[in-house]
Design an enzyme around this catalytic site. Structure first.
Site, mmCIF file in Angstrom:
data_model
loop_
_atom_site.group_PDB
_atom_site.id
_atom_site.type_symbol
_atom_site.label_atom_id
_atom_site.label_comp_id
_atom_site.label_asym_id
_atom_site.label_seq_id
_atom_site.Cartn_x
_atom_site.Cartn_y
_atom_site.Cartn_z
ATOM 1 N N HIS A 53 89.847 -43.349 -45.429
ATOM 2 C CA HIS A 53 89.023 -43.288 -46.636
ATOM 3 C C HIS A 53 89.374 -44.476 -47.522
ATOM 4 C CE1 HIS A 53 88.092 -38.681 -46.532
ATOM 5 N NE2 HIS A 53 88.016 -39.241 -45.327
ATOM 6 N N GLU A 55 90.101 -44.675 -50.672
ATOM 7 C CA GLU A 55 91.264 -44.464 -51.537
ATOM 8 C C GLU A 55 92.572 -44.611 -50.772
ATOM 9 O OE1 GLU A 55 88.059 -41.506 -53.051
ATOM 10 O OE2 GLU A 55 88.720 -42.317 -51.136
ATOM 11 N N CYS A 83 88.488 -36.752 -52.286
ATOM 12 C CA CYS A 83 88.616 -35.505 -51.531
ATOM 13 C C CYS A 83 90.054 -35.001 -51.695
ATOM 14 C CB CYS A 83 88.277 -35.748 -50.064
ATOM 15 S SG CYS A 83 89.526 -36.714 -49.174
ATOM 16 N N CYS A 86 92.704 -37.462 -50.320
ATOM 17 C CA CYS A 86 92.898 -38.647 -51.159
ATOM 18 C C CYS A 86 93.564 -38.279 -52.481
ATOM 19 C CB CYS A 86 91.560 -39.350 -51.382
ATOM 20 S SG CYS A 86 90.878 -40.069 -49.873
#
Length: 157
Positions: A53, A55, A83, A86
């Site tokens: 992801h 992040e 999410c 993260c």
């Protein structure tokens, strides 16, 4: 750099990821004292790695930049609400502030397999001190979702 400039950098990262087909309409930037020390876009599809992801990768790059895991006094700007994975990484990195645009519900509506646990709920469940600013540059971040949605071969995960 200003908050707007930092979020624009995250948006630019997301746009690069959309154009490349790397993994969705997501970008993130980590700043320290107003300077970018880590940035990334989502590359789950390109790298075939569910943890890639934006992040997560921006945090990794920021840690490398400062040569430490502790990112206290840093802010993460992300185009979509983090999410739970993260958010946990943000917590463990000790990042002081999260600034995001669109919400988890926005990407769930596009078919992404999100856990519908908002960042504010995660913060309350843990008594964390991280500051959270939601809806920042919301229109621009939602435009990313529209751009991605218009792609003929888009893929959710």
């Amino acid at each position: 750099m200003t908050d707007k400039e930092l979020m624009l950098a995250a948006i630019k990262e997301a746009e690069e990821g959309i154009l490349a087909g790397d993994g969705g309409p997501f970008g993130a930037v980590v700043s320290f004292e107003g300077e970018i020390i880590g940035k990334a876009h989502n590359s789950v599809l390109k790298d075939k790695d569910s943890t890639h992801h934006a992040e997560m990768q921006a945090i990794s790059r920021a840690s490398s930049s400062l040569d430490k895991f502790d990112l206290s006094r840093c802010t993460i700007y992300t185009t979509t609400e983090p999410c739970p994975m993260c958010f946990s990484a943000i917590h463990w990195a000790r990042i002081d502030k999260i600034v995001y645009g669109s919400g988890i519900q926005d990407v769930m509506a596009l078919g992404f397999n999100e856990l519908a646990i908002p960042a504010l709920k995660l913060k309350k469940m843990s008594d964390l001190t991280v500051q959270i600013e939601s809806g920042f540059m919301l229109d621009e971040c939602k435009d990313l979702l529209s751009k991605w949605s218009s792609l003929p071969n888009r893929q959710t995960y």
